[in-house]
Design a protein around this motif. Structure first.
Motif, PDB file in Angstrom:
ATOM      1  N   GLU A  15      -3.606 -22.361 -18.449  1.00 34.67           N
ATOM      2  CA  GLU A  15      -2.878 -22.589 -17.204  1.00 34.67           C
ATOM      3  C   GLU A  15      -3.715 -23.271 -16.135  1.00 34.67           C
ATOM      4  O   GLU A  15      -3.287 -23.422 -14.999  1.00 34.67           O
ATOM      5  CB  GLU A  15      -2.357 -21.256 -16.672  1.00 34.67           C
ATOM      6  CG  GLU A  15      -1.390 -20.606 -17.626  1.00 34.67           C
ATOM      7  CD  GLU A  15      -1.498 -19.089 -17.650  1.00 34.67           C
ATOM      8  OE1 GLU A  15      -2.231 -18.519 -16.845  1.00 34.67           O
ATOM      9  OE2 GLU A  15      -0.845 -18.493 -18.506  1.00 34.67           O
ATOM     10  N   GLU A  17      -5.725 -25.907 -13.749  1.00 32.97           N
ATOM     11  CA  GLU A  17      -5.576 -27.231 -13.178  1.00 32.97           C
ATOM     12  C   GLU A  17      -6.933 -27.886 -13.388  1.00 32.97           C
ATOM     13  O   GLU A  17      -7.919 -27.471 -12.788  1.00 32.97           O
ATOM     14  CB  GLU A  17      -5.216 -27.156 -11.694  1.00 32.97           C
ATOM     15  CG  GLU A  17      -3.926 -26.393 -11.417  1.00 32.97           C
ATOM     16  CD  GLU A  17      -2.711 -27.027 -12.067  1.00 32.97           C
ATOM     17  OE1 GLU A  17      -2.535 -28.255 -11.952  1.00 32.97           O
ATOM     18  OE2 GLU A  17      -1.926 -26.288 -12.701  1.00 32.97           O
ATOM     19  N   SER A  37      -0.754 -25.206 -20.517  1.00 35.81           N
ATOM     20  CA  SER A  37       0.443 -25.280 -19.679  1.00 35.81           C
ATOM     21  C   SER A  37       0.119 -25.676 -18.247  1.00 35.81           C
ATOM     22  O   SER A  37       0.968 -25.605 -17.366  1.00 35.81           O
ATOM     23  CB  SER A  37       1.187 -23.940 -19.693  1.00 35.81           C
ATOM     24  OG  SER A  37       0.340 -22.902 -19.234  1.00 35.81           O
ATOM     25  N   THR A  39      -2.237 -28.614 -15.670  1.00 36.44           N
ATOM     26  CA  THR A  39      -2.334 -30.059 -15.499  1.00 36.44           C
ATOM     27  C   THR A  39      -3.758 -30.487 -15.799  1.00 36.44           C
ATOM     28  O   THR A  39      -4.707 -29.909 -15.269  1.00 36.44           O
ATOM     29  CB  THR A  39      -1.956 -30.481 -14.058  1.00 36.44           C
ATOM     30  OG1 THR A  39      -0.600 -30.098 -13.813  1.00 36.44           O
ATOM     31  CG2 THR A  39      -2.099 -31.974 -13.865  1.00 36.44           C
ATOM     32  N   SER A  60       5.890 -26.707 -22.124  1.00 39.89           N
ATOM     33  CA  SER A  60       6.896 -27.485 -21.392  1.00 39.89           C
ATOM     34  C   SER A  60       6.480 -27.789 -19.952  1.00 39.89           C
ATOM     35  O   SER A  60       6.913 -28.789 -19.389  1.00 39.89           O
ATOM     36  CB  SER A  60       8.246 -26.761 -21.398  1.00 39.89           C
ATOM     37  OG  SER A  60       8.118 -25.503 -20.786  1.00 39.89           O
ATOM     38  N   ASN A  61       5.635 -26.978 -19.349  1.00 32.35           N
ATOM     39  CA  ASN A  61       5.164 -27.247 -17.988  1.00 32.35           C
ATOM     40  C   ASN A  61       3.756 -27.848 -17.990  1.00 32.35           C
ATOM     41  O   ASN A  61       3.146 -28.005 -16.945  1.00 32.35           O
ATOM     42  CB  ASN A  61       5.222 -25.995 -17.117  1.00 32.35           C
ATOM     43  CG  ASN A  61       4.509 -24.820 -17.737  1.00 32.35           C
ATOM     44  OD1 ASN A  61       4.285 -24.780 -18.948  1.00 32.35           O
ATOM     45  ND2 ASN A  61       4.158 -23.841 -16.926  1.00 32.35           N
ATOM     46  N   GLY A  62       3.233 -28.229 -19.161  1.00 33.91           N
ATOM     47  CA  GLY A  62       1.914 -28.839 -19.263  1.00 33.91           C
ATOM     48  C   GLY A  62       1.964 -30.340 -19.036  1.00 33.91           C
ATOM     49  O   GLY A  62       2.923 -31.017 -19.417  1.00 33.91           O
ATOM     50  N   VAL A  63       0.920 -30.860 -18.386  1.00 36.01           N
ATOM     51  CA  VAL A  63       0.810 -32.289 -18.104  1.00 36.01           C
ATOM     52  C   VAL A  63      -0.608 -32.747 -18.463  1.00 36.01           C
ATOM     53  O   VAL A  63      -1.581 -32.158 -17.998  1.00 36.01           O
ATOM     54  CB  VAL A  63       1.084 -32.610 -16.618  1.00 36.01           C
ATOM     55  CG1 VAL A  63       0.884 -34.097 -16.337  1.00 36.01           C
ATOM     56  CG2 VAL A  63       2.471 -32.157 -16.206  1.00 36.01           C
ATOM     57  N   GLY A  86       5.658 -30.962 -23.089  1.00 35.35           N
ATOM     58  CA  GLY A  86       5.481 -31.312 -21.687  1.00 35.35           C
ATOM     59  C   GLY A  86       5.436 -32.813 -21.478  1.00 35.35           C
ATOM     60  O   GLY A  86       6.278 -33.551 -21.987  1.00 35.35           O
TER      61      GLY A  86
END
Length: 159
Positions: A15, A17, A37, A39, A60-63, A86
């Motif tokens: 998770e 950043e 998940s 960025t 799905s929320n990973g970039v 994602g």
């Protein structure tokens, strides 16, 4: 979390950043990150000499964005990323070689093996895939809801 070394890169959590602050060369001991998940912003920097999958699953929320992978040499890996749910944006893979190995009977994708998310503005360049089954220079297969936008392949082939 700002990353300036392989050790720091190895210690990212799903998770986080993450911001890459310099080019990093990977040793053979790099362990695949299982799920991500957060960025990951590569800021245009390069990760070199990867010999195993970087991230197994992008949630799905990973970039993952703005990162280059160079001098990638795979035998048993199935892609830089195995599954994407994602966003993978502005990722380049340069000088990738995929050789025959125990995973040669499974699908392989130069950037991602299985895409159920978004791939945008990606590039695979100067790459060769030596593979026995279904392969894709960008990705091996995508689901119906996946999106592939403005991704290019230059000077690459599948044998």
């Amino acid at each position: 979390m700002n990353i300036t070394s392989e050790e720091e890169l190895q210690n990212i959590f799903g998770e986080d950043e993450v911001v890459l602050d310099k080019d990093i060369t990977i040793s053979e001991d790099f362990n695949t990150i299982e799920e991500f998940s957060g960025t990951f912003d590569g800021q245009g920097y390069t990760i070199s000499k990867l010999s195993s999958t970087f991230i197994e699953t992008i949630a799905s929320n990973g970039v993952i964005k703005n990162v280059k992978f160079k001098n990638v040499d795979f035998v048993d890996s199935l892609g830089i990323f195995e599954q994407n749910f994602g966003v993978i944006k502005s990722v380049s893979v340069i000088d990738l070689e995929k050789k025959y190995g125990s995973s040669s009977e499974e699908e392989f994708g130069g950037i991602v093996r299985s895409n159920s998310g978004i791939l945008q503005d990606c590039l695979v360049k100067n790459s060769s895939l030596h593979h026995e089954t279904l392969s894709g220079i960008i990705c091996s297969y995508s689901t119906d809801n996946a999106k592939l936008d403005n991704c290019t392949v230059e000077n690459s082939c599948i044998y």
